[in-house]
Each structure stands twice: as structure tokens, then as C-alpha cells.
Write a protein that holds these residues in place. Sequence first.
Motif, PDB file in Angstrom:
ATOM      1  N   ASP A 193     -97.378  -9.569 -37.187  1.00  0.00           N
ATOM      2  CA  ASP A 193     -96.371 -10.112 -38.112  1.00  0.00           C
ATOM      3  C   ASP A 193     -96.084 -11.568 -37.719  1.00  0.00           C
ATOM      4  O   ASP A 193     -96.699 -12.113 -36.808  1.00  0.00           O
ATOM      5  N   ARG A 201     -90.361   2.605 -34.389  1.00  0.00           N
ATOM      6  CA  ARG A 201     -90.294   2.933 -35.817  1.00  0.00           C
ATOM      7  C   ARG A 201     -88.822   2.911 -36.198  1.00  0.00           C
ATOM      8  O   ARG A 201     -88.058   3.746 -35.732  1.00  0.00           O
ATOM      9  N   GLU A 205     -98.515   4.105 -40.101  1.00  0.00           N
ATOM     10  CA  GLU A 205     -98.615   2.711 -40.536  1.00  0.00           C
ATOM     11  C   GLU A 205     -97.227   2.093 -40.488  1.00  0.00           C
ATOM     12  O   GLU A 205     -96.239   2.733 -40.847  1.00  0.00           O
ATOM     13  N   GLY A 206     -97.154   0.851 -40.023  1.00  0.00           N
ATOM     14  CA  GLY A 206     -95.884   0.150 -39.923  1.00  0.00           C
ATOM     15  C   GLY A 206     -95.219   0.260 -38.557  1.00  0.00           C
ATOM     16  O   GLY A 206     -94.315  -0.515 -38.245  1.00  0.00           O
ATOM     17  N   LEU A 261     -98.301  -4.621 -35.608  1.00  0.00           N
ATOM     18  CA  LEU A 261     -97.934  -3.471 -36.423  1.00  0.00           C
ATOM     19  C   LEU A 261     -99.179  -2.661 -36.733  1.00  0.00           C
ATOM     20  O   LEU A 261    -100.261  -3.228 -36.932  1.00  0.00           O
ATOM     21  N   SER A 277    -101.591  -1.236 -38.981  1.00  0.00           N
ATOM     22  CA  SER A 277    -101.929  -1.441 -40.389  1.00  0.00           C
ATOM     23  C   SER A 277    -102.670  -0.238 -40.952  1.00  0.00           C
ATOM     24  O   SER A 277    -102.557   0.063 -42.133  1.00  0.00           O
TER      25      SER A 277
END
Length: 131
Positions: free
Chosen positions: A43, A105, A67-68, A49, A51
Amino acid sequence: MSFFTSCCDCREGSERLPGARGAMGLAGQPESLCGIGINFRADRTGALLVSSLIDGGPADKCGDVREGDVLYEVDSKIVLRSPLSNVSASLLGPNGSGVNVVFIRKEEQIRVKLVRAPVANLMSVQKAAPS
């Protein structure tokens, strides 16, 4: 746009000769290293992160990585916003070796133990899109 990719010859059916170095190998790292099956993107702050997960890879099989998720810690060492070379050196290793990884998260820490394995497209990290 990908600026780092590495591949290993530890997976079955590799056409590369053992010990041969490909143009995209990690400097100073043996090609037989295996990974955890995660593609990352950086980022704007430099945080990595998740992906995508590589189908059938260790992180995919674990079921706890999404993801994230933001990479936070590897083997008790905080790697948040660390240089890519430090992070990749920590995540890659011999086939069958374990690595403890912590992701963030939202505001929750997700702790997983992954066993490194041969995976397609061992690791790629992408730059954040310009804003």
C-alpha cells in the motif's frame, strides 16, 4: 505492475537444472526455496497486503488468511513496512519448514503457522497504484 517475482525449482516437473539461477531469482538466495502461497501488494505506506492466495498453497490450505490482511510479523519479528528483501528472506525457506506469521485484519491479529511448500509463482509483490 510487478517489481519482484521469484520462482523455485523445488516443484515437480521443473525444467531448470538443479542449482541453475533464473533471471528472476533472489540475489544470494538458493532457487530451491519454497514459499507460503501468498501474493502481496504494497500500500502507499509500504505495508504488504495479501492480494491473493495461490490455489492449493500453504496459506490457501490453512484457511485463516484472507485477501486484504496486512502482514505484520514473521517468526516473532515485526515486519510491518519492512524492506521487501527482509520480508521475502523471512517468508521463503526449505520445503517442509514451518514459519509463524501474524496478519492484521481490521484490529484483530491473525496468527498462523504455515509449512513452506513448492507453489506456482512463488512470490510477487506489486507497487501501490499511483493516487
